[in-house]
Each structure stands twice: as C-alpha cells, then as structure tokens.
Design an enzyme around this catalytic site. Structure first.
Site, PDB file in Angstrom:
ATOM      1  N   PHE A 152       0.810  -1.223   0.000  1.00 15.20           N
ATOM      2  CA  PHE A 152       0.000   0.000   0.000  1.00 15.20           C
ATOM      3  C   PHE A 152       0.837   1.262   0.000  1.00 15.20           C
ATOM      4  CE2 PHE A 152       0.859  -0.384   4.555  1.00 15.20           C
ATOM      5  CZ  PHE A 152       1.054   0.928   4.937  1.00 15.20           C
ATOM      6  N   LYS A 176      -1.108  -7.550  -8.826  1.00 12.85           N
ATOM      7  CA  LYS A 176      -2.031  -7.643  -7.702  1.00 12.85           C
ATOM      8  C   LYS A 176      -1.622  -6.558  -6.704  1.00 12.85           C
ATOM      9  CE  LYS A 176      -2.694  -8.751  -3.907  1.00 12.85           C
ATOM     10  NZ  LYS A 176      -3.174  -7.889  -2.740  1.00 12.85           N
ATOM     11  N   GLU A 179      -5.060  -3.955  -1.618  1.00 10.20           N
ATOM     12  CA  GLU A 179      -6.486  -3.664  -1.624  1.00 10.20           C
ATOM     13  C   GLU A 179      -6.814  -2.402  -0.835  1.00 10.20           C
ATOM     14  OE1 GLU A 179      -5.793  -6.966   1.506  1.00 10.20           O
ATOM     15  OE2 GLU A 179      -4.918  -6.217  -0.369  1.00 10.20           O
ATOM     16  N   SER A 229       5.806  -6.880   3.988  1.00 12.98           N
ATOM     17  CA  SER A 229       6.436  -7.194   5.269  1.00 12.98           C
ATOM     18  C   SER A 229       7.310  -8.439   5.145  1.00 12.98           C
ATOM     19  CB  SER A 229       5.373  -7.414   6.344  1.00 12.98           C
ATOM     20  OG  SER A 229       4.650  -8.607   6.090  1.00 12.98           O
ATOM     21  N   CYS A 284       9.624   1.518   3.538  1.00 13.85           N
ATOM     22  CA  CYS A 284      10.666   0.597   3.980  1.00 13.85           C
ATOM     23  C   CYS A 284      12.036   1.251   3.988  1.00 13.85           C
ATOM     24  CB  CYS A 284      10.673  -0.662   3.110  1.00 13.85           C
ATOM     25  SG  CYS A 284      11.174  -0.381   1.407  1.00 13.85           S
TER      26      CYS A 284
END
Length: 501
Positions: A152, A176, A179, A229, A284
C-alpha cells in the site's frame, strides 16, 4: 439515503468486469470515511487474466525492442500529463501529502525511463572464433507471464518498478496491488493501454491472501515479484519457489542513521526529520533509528531534534504546508500507538508522544503525531521490529565499532546512512556494514533507476534486486548459442568443442 460506494474493478485485457463475492473497504485516511470498495478476486479471476495474457504475450515478445520502447516513451508522456490527477487520487486513498504522492509517481517514472532504453539493455554477448569456425553468442528472452504483488505504501512507484522492466523485455504482467489503495494501479494500466500496449500484456487483479496464493500456485506464471512485510515476503518466496517459480521478495526494514561527532548536525537533523517522518514513516526506506556516536554527540543531536520535530506540521493530504498526512487505516494507527506504549513500557524515554493527535475538523482521520524515543537499547522489541510509522528512536553508541555493529547485527538489512565529514570513516563504514544499501550524508539511499534496489537478510529473499539491470536479469532467461559455418563441404573437418580445441 446512503450514498452508493464506488466499485474499483479488475483491469482485464478485454475490458470486461467480473462480479465479486467479497469486498474490501477503501478508506479516505483524512476523514476516516469509507469512500469505495474493491472486489476481492478469486482464482477463477486469475485464470481469466492468465488466459488473456497467454494469448497476447508471444506476439509482444516477437515485437522488436525498439517498438516496445516506444510504448514506454508514450506512457512516460501520459504519466507526466496526468501527474497532478494521479497524485490527488493516490493521496485520497493512501493519505500521504500531494508532494509525497508526486514523488512516489516520479520515482516509478524513472524506472520507466530506464525501460525506454531496453534495446541497449537486452544486447547479449558475442565471441568470434571460440573454436575453428565457431562463434558463440547469448540472447535474453522473456519468461512469458510474470506477476507482481505490491504494498500500500507506494501504489505507483513499486508497480512501475516491476511492470516497466518486465513488459519492456517482452513479458505479459499481472499486477495484484494492495487492496487498501488500488485505484492508482488501475489507472496506470489504463494509461499503458492508451500508450499503445496491446491488450493482455498488463492486467490488474484485486484480492487478499486468496489471490496471492492463486498467483504463487498458478502453473503458467513463471516469476513473481513481491514487496511487503518480511514474514509475508518469506512466505511468498518459499511458496513460489516450491511451485517452481523465480521469486524476488522484498521485506521490511529497520534502517539506521549513524551520526559521527564531526557530522554537520544541522544538516543531519533536517534530513533525519524528513527521512523518519515523511510519508508518516510508512516506507521501507524510512530512517526510524538514529545512532549518535558518543554522549556529547547524542546530547547535541537530541537538543536539535526536539524543536525540529515539534515544528513538524501534520495535516490533511491536500495541505501544502503539511510535512506529512494520516496513516493508511485506523488499524495501522492503533498498531503504531501500541508500539509507542510498548516502548515506554520497555523503559525507553518517551521524549515526544504522538498518540492522541487530533486535527480540527478531521477528528476521525487516521493521524499519528511525530514521536521521539531516547535511550532505546538493542534488546527492546520496539527496536527489533519494524514500526512503520512516524516514530524515531535514539540508540546511543559509545564507539564507531558499536555503531557499525548495530545495523550489521540487526535482523533487517535494507538501508543505512552515515553522517560524517571524514572520508576515511565513510569508506571504512561502507566496506564493513552488513546492509544492502548505504547512504553517505544521504538519509534515504534508494538507488537511481539504472542501478538496483535490494536489501539483505530479512529485508530481501531471492537472488535478484528490483529494477535496473538486475530487473532485466530477473525477468529474462539467457539462451546461449554455439554456431559453426564450415568453409567447404560437410565433410571438411570434424566438429571440435570450443573449449577442447
């Protein structure tokens, strides 16, 4: 009467839609309101995208690289023309301020610029006269259908990191996205189609773990790129490799900023504030740990950090004067605030507490104020784990040796920064520190697009980094050809293997 929510569809090659049985809420982090819903796809949706990709990919791979590059040039133009609307859309779902959203898009666009030069990047090697009348050459060919699973926190940059190179070398790509903020990835696919990309070469499927597992298991998907993650990156790597795929999986981070006694303290504080709190720390490559070397350095750093942090402005995404906006969801806000409480319970000194921050007129927004801890130790859980929020921790080091050891011995190994005026110290640190990306007086050492991005240890799983020539290698396979053209008839001479000749 309730307002009907906007639905965010899959982006299939044929322009069709697919009815969803499950949905995820897409929030406006500034207000806390649900603004849209995204259909969470099922394996049948992926099968459909793969079938369309499979039909289109061979012709795209057969298109010469120069023509593929022209699509990238046109896509670059379209992104630049739509920069502001893309940034506004991104901010409305993610929460980062418009300037950060523009930066998100721009860094992805730089990888597209690299992909514009794909004819040069795809040139193979050639050896004349490897044996009597024998030449050897190599070529790079696309894998076929590849997929990307993106997080995200960079809904424009990271998809472009992946699909720009993957498509330029001749693959079909299935994306993908997260969401939580899926609208910008769909818009990018629309712009690629407008740029002249053939139908089926870039498609977007939405979903949660069900879709992730379907991608990892699908027999026709040759490679998967992932950013997220570390626990999930490890899972993606193991499951994808077990299914026979090539996998690159980038995980979390706990980046350190080492402050030597001779550092320009004003510069260091200014850049640390931006690196630690920009984009609400949801990246990150944020810099959540600062390591001053020596007590005097630590005291001077702290004295300058406190007023600098207190001067930070937290605001809505459209506030031009805000340094950062809300975090992405209420759940993530609660997680960050739980870490702040954990740090206090562990015995760290909570110098500035960002919990309970409220913005007038936006009381239900997902805001977290800037937070500063001092006297954090390496044994604390809050030091060991990635907080992913606007929280900065001071870990005091007595010596340079201790400062090198802290990031080197941490489970994560994404990025590290060193602030110093001493070239010898910088050279020594760069050679010895066990971290994948190093900045010298650069707080966020994300490499430029023609190098590559990748961390070590639990920050990266797989043998290839993201984008640049590493991306070209990941998304292609090498074919080596040994050829011989005899001067005379077929019986002129016996074939001799070049290395034995």
């Amino acid at each position: 009467m309730a307002t009907q929510l906007r639905d965010i569809p899959h982006f299939f090659a044929d322009g069709s839609s697919s009815p969803a049985e499950r949905f995820g809420d897409v929030f406006n982090p500034n207000s806390g309101d649900v603004q849209a819903r995204v259909g969470l796809g099922k394996p049948a949706d992926l099968d459909r995208a793969v079938a369309l990709a499979k039909a289109a990919q061979p012709a795209w791979a057969a298109t010469n690289p120069q023509r593929r590059a022209r699509v990238m040039f046109r896509f670059k133009e379209l992104i630049e023309q739509n920069m502001q609307s893309l940034a506004e859309l991104l901010s409305s779902e993610h929460g980062k301020v418009i300037a950060d959203s523009r930066g998100d898009i721009q860094r992805g666009l730089e990888v597209i610029e690299f992909a514009c030069g794909i004819p040069h990047a795809l040139k193979g090697e050639y050896t004349v006269g490897a044996g009597p009348g024998i030449d050897v050459y190599s070529m790079r060919q696309p894998l076929g259908i590849v997929a990307g699973i993106t997080p995200f926190n960079f809904p424009a940059m990271i998809p472009m990191w992946m699909f720009g190179v993957a498509i330029a070398v001749g693959n079909a790509f299935i994306l993908k996205p997260s969401e939580r903020d899926p609208s910008v990835p769909v818009r990018l696919a629309e712009l690629m189609r407008e740029a002249g990309l053939p139908e089926g070469i870039l498609q977007v499927v939405h979903g949660d773990k069900v879709m992730v597992d379907a991608i990892l298991d699908h027999k026709d998907i040759a490679a998967v790129s992932f950013v997220g993650s570390s626990d999930i990156a490890h899972y993606v790597y193991q499951r994808g490799v077990a299914a026979g795929k090539r996998v690159q999986a980038m995980g979390g981070a706990k980046n350190h900023g080492i402050i030597m006694p001779d550092a320009d303290m004003d510069q260091a504080v200014d850049e640390i504030c931006g690196a630690a709190f920009g984009s609400a720390g949801e990246r990150c490559m944020a810099l959540p740990v600062v390591v001053p070397v020596g007590e005097d350095t630590a005291d001077r750093l702290r004295a300058k950090l406190i007023p600098a942090i207190e001067a930070l402005r937290v605001g809505v995404s459209t506030d031009k004067d805000a340094h950062y906006g809300p975090v992405v969801t209420a759940m993530h806000k609660a997680k960050i605030e739980n870490y702040i409480q954990m740090g206090a319970d562990e015995g760290a000194e909570l110098v500035i507490d960002g919990r309970g921050f409220s913005l007038q007129g936006h009381e239900q927004g997902f805001f977290v104020g800037p937070t500063l801890f001092d006297h954090v130790t390496p044994t604390m859980k809050t030091y060991k784990e990635e907080i992913f929020g606007p929280v900065l921790q001071i870990v005091r080091a007595k010596t340079f040796e201790e400062a090198v050891a802290l990031p080197s011995e941490h489970d994560y190994g994404n990025g590290v920064a060193l602030f110093t005026r001493n070239g010898h110290v910088a050279r020594e640190f760069t050679a010895r520190v066990q971290v994948g990306m190093v900045g010298i007086n650069v707080p966020i050492p994300v490499p430029v697009a023609y190098h590559s991005f990748g961390g070590w240890k639990r920050s990266g799983f797989g043998d290839h980094n993201q984008y640049g020539m590493e991306g070209v290698r990941f998304y292609t396979k090498v074919k080596t050809v040994t050829q011989r053209w005899p001067d005379g008839g077929a019986g002129d001479s016996a074939f001799i293997i070049p290395t034995f000749g």
